[in-house]
Design a protein around this motif. Structure first.
Motif, PDB file in Angstrom:
ATOM      1  N   LYS A  53       0.830  -1.209   0.000  1.00 23.14           N
ATOM      2  CA  LYS A  53       0.000   0.000   0.000  1.00 23.14           C
ATOM      3  C   LYS A  53       0.867   1.263   0.000  1.00 23.14           C
ATOM      4  O   LYS A  53       0.558   2.239  -0.684  1.00 23.14           O
ATOM      5  N   VAL A  54       1.953   1.239   0.786  1.00 23.21           N
ATOM      6  CA  VAL A  54       2.836   2.407   0.885  1.00 23.21           C
ATOM      7  C   VAL A  54       3.453   2.741  -0.465  1.00 23.21           C
ATOM      8  O   VAL A  54       3.388   3.896  -0.927  1.00 23.21           O
ATOM      9  N   PHE A  55       4.042   1.747  -1.152  1.00 19.54           N
ATOM     10  CA  PHE A  55       4.701   2.016  -2.432  1.00 19.54           C
ATOM     11  C   PHE A  55       3.702   2.389  -3.523  1.00 19.54           C
ATOM     12  O   PHE A  55       3.990   3.238  -4.367  1.00 19.54           O
ATOM     13  N   LYS A  56       2.537   1.767  -3.497  1.00 22.00           N
ATOM     14  CA  LYS A  56       1.505   2.129  -4.470  1.00 22.00           C
ATOM     15  C   LYS A  56       1.084   3.584  -4.271  1.00 22.00           C
ATOM     16  O   LYS A  56       0.916   4.336  -5.253  1.00 22.00           O
ATOM     17  N   LYS A  57       0.942   3.988  -3.027  1.00 25.93           N
ATOM     18  CA  LYS A  57       0.503   5.349  -2.712  1.00 25.93           C
ATOM     19  C   LYS A  57       1.550   6.385  -3.104  1.00 25.93           C
ATOM     20  O   LYS A  57       1.236   7.401  -3.716  1.00 25.93           O
ATOM     21  N   PHE A  59       4.103   6.186  -5.223  1.00 24.62           N
ATOM     22  CA  PHE A  59       4.331   6.275  -6.666  1.00 24.62           C
ATOM     23  C   PHE A  59       3.239   7.120  -7.322  1.00 24.62           C
ATOM     24  O   PHE A  59       3.519   7.951  -8.193  1.00 24.62           O
ATOM     25  N   LYS A  60       2.007   6.901  -6.882  1.00 18.82           N
ATOM     26  CA  LYS A  60       0.887   7.655  -7.448  1.00 18.82           C
ATOM     27  C   LYS A  60       0.960   9.126  -7.058  1.00 18.82           C
ATOM     28  O   LYS A  60       0.810  10.017  -7.912  1.00 18.82           O
ATOM     29  N   SER A  61       1.192   9.424  -5.776  1.00 17.13           N
ATOM     30  CA  SER A  61       1.229  10.811  -5.311  1.00 17.13           C
ATOM     31  C   SER A  61       2.403  11.575  -5.907  1.00 17.13           C
ATOM     32  O   SER A  61       2.296  12.764  -6.211  1.00 17.13           O
ATOM     33  N   SER A  62       3.533  10.895  -6.094  1.00 16.36           N
ATOM     34  CA  SER A  62       4.699  11.571  -6.672  1.00 16.36           C
ATOM     35  C   SER A  62       4.481  11.918  -8.137  1.00 16.36           C
ATOM     36  O   SER A  62       4.920  12.967  -8.612  1.00 16.36           O
ATOM     37  N   GLU A  63       3.790  11.038  -8.861  1.00 13.08           N
ATOM     38  CA  GLU A  63       3.483  11.335 -10.261  1.00 13.08           C
ATOM     39  C   GLU A  63       2.564  12.551 -10.372  1.00 13.08           C
ATOM     40  O   GLU A  63       2.752  13.413 -11.240  1.00 13.08           O
ATOM     41  N   GLU A  64       1.581  12.626  -9.482  1.00 15.08           N
ATOM     42  CA  GLU A  64       0.669  13.771  -9.479  1.00 15.08           C
ATOM     43  C   GLU A  64       1.410  15.054  -9.138  1.00 15.08           C
ATOM     44  O   GLU A  64       1.187  16.101  -9.757  1.00 15.08           O
ATOM     45  N   PHE A  65       2.310  14.983  -8.133  1.00 16.42           N
ATOM     46  CA  PHE A  65       3.048  16.189  -7.746  1.00 16.42           C
ATOM     47  C   PHE A  65       4.016  16.604  -8.844  1.00 16.42           C
ATOM     48  O   PHE A  65       4.183  17.807  -9.126  1.00 16.42           O
ATOM     49  N   GLU A  66       4.670  15.643  -9.485  1.00 17.56           N
ATOM     50  CA  GLU A  66       5.637  15.971 -10.540  1.00 17.56           C
ATOM     51  C   GLU A  66       4.959  16.693 -11.697  1.00 17.56           C
ATOM     52  O   GLU A  66       5.512  17.652 -12.255  1.00 17.56           O
ATOM     53  N   GLU A  67       3.774  16.244 -12.026  1.00 16.90           N
ATOM     54  CA  GLU A  67       3.021  16.914 -13.089  1.00 16.90           C
ATOM     55  C   GLU A  67       2.631  18.325 -12.668  1.00 16.90           C
ATOM     56  O   GLU A  67       2.719  19.276 -13.466  1.00 16.90           O
ATOM     57  N   GLU A  68       2.236  18.463 -11.402  1.00 17.29           N
ATOM     58  CA  GLU A  68       1.881  19.775 -10.875  1.00 17.29           C
ATOM     59  C   GLU A  68       3.105  20.697 -10.847  1.00 17.29           C
ATOM     60  O   GLU A  68       3.009  21.897 -11.132  1.00 17.29           O
ATOM     61  N   MET A  90       8.129  13.095  -2.448  1.00 21.71           N
ATOM     62  CA  MET A  90       8.601  14.077  -3.422  1.00 21.71           C
ATOM     63  C   MET A  90       8.214  15.495  -3.008  1.00 21.71           C
ATOM     64  O   MET A  90       8.998  16.432  -3.181  1.00 21.71           O
ATOM     65  N   THR A  91       7.028  15.646  -2.449  1.00 21.83           N
ATOM     66  CA  THR A  91       6.601  16.953  -1.955  1.00 21.83           C
ATOM     67  C   THR A  91       7.474  17.406  -0.800  1.00 21.83           C
ATOM     68  O   THR A  91       7.843  18.577  -0.695  1.00 21.83           O
ATOM     69  N   VAL A  92       7.822  16.460   0.079  1.00 18.60           N
ATOM     70  CA  VAL A  92       8.693  16.784   1.214  1.00 18.60           C
ATOM     71  C   VAL A  92      10.065  17.235   0.731  1.00 18.60           C
ATOM     72  O   VAL A  92      10.622  18.227   1.226  1.00 18.60           O
TER      73      VAL A  92
END
Length: 225
Positions: A53-57, A59-68, A90-92
């Motif tokens: 669950k941690v790695f799935k979360k 990877f998904k959140s970092s992709e969203e932040f990178e696009e942002e 990635m946000t941190v």
């Protein structure tokens, strides 16, 4: 000879070889080994589901932040939109670099870039520690569990030989229960070890990929500033 073999076979067939019976019939050492291996297996599976669950979360959140990040107008604007309570690595990492950058604009470009890189590298190391936490437990179970099970097997076989010596009877009906208990310990050792090894390799690979993703993001951030 044939009647003896037939009697032994009948005795073995009549014996109860269910898991619970094998456990209750075992001595204290073998029981301890079985309980230890079952506990290790249960905790390993709980850890496997957690890390999945941690790695799935992340990877998904970092992709969203990178696009942002790539679509943002400025570092300051994106910094103000993000929260200090975020659990996205990635946000941190971005916030650590952006915060230092905005507070030390008076430095020369070369010095500022180098120091921002150091700050972000430290942030990456801290995040790696978080998502790699407890992975060593899986490695330990994968390497140690088979030997713990083997110890239970050896101990169970020793008890079987002692039963033969005491009863002076080499019948399979005397040896079979002890050997079954012993092999049960080996099976549990493998049952605990195999998923732990597979999961450890999978999560270690995911960790390397995500760490590389954070390092690439750091390089992109530095090239933009």
């Amino acid at each position: 000879m044939e009647p003896q073999v037939g009697a032994a076979a009948s005795a073995i067939a009549a014996a109860d070889f269910s898991f619970w019976t094998l456990f209750t019939r075992a001595d204290f050492i073998v029981k301890s080994v079985i309980i230890m291996l079952i506990a290790a297996s249960i905790y390993s599976w709980a850890l496997i589901f957690e890390k999945y669950k941690v790695f799935k979360k992340i990877f998904k959140s970092s992709e969203e932040f990178e696009e942002e990040f790539l679509n943002s107008k400025s570092v300051k604007t994106l910094f103000e939109k993000t929260s200090s309570d975020t659990d996205d690595p990635m946000t941190v990492v971005f916030r650590s670099g952006a915060n230092y950058l905005m507070q030390n604009k008076s430095h020369s470009q070369a010095v500022l870039t180098e120091k921002v890189k150091r700050v972000m590298d430290v942030a990456i190391d801290k995040e790696v520690e978080k998502y790699e936490n407890k992975l060593t437990f899986l490695a330990t179970v994968g390497s140690v569990a088979p030997f713990v099970g083997l110890f239970g097997t050896v101990w169970g076989i020793m008890n079987s030989f002692q039963s033969i010596a005491i009863s002076r009877n080499t019948s399979l009906a005397i040896v079979a229960p002890g050997i079954a208990e012993a092999l049960f310990a080996t099976a549990l050792g493998l049952l605990a070890a195999i998923p732990a090894v597979v999961a450890y390799n999978k999560f270690t690979s995911s960790s390397r990929k995500f760490t590389q993703k954070l390092e690439n993001f750091t390089q992109t951030f530095l090239s933009i500033i």
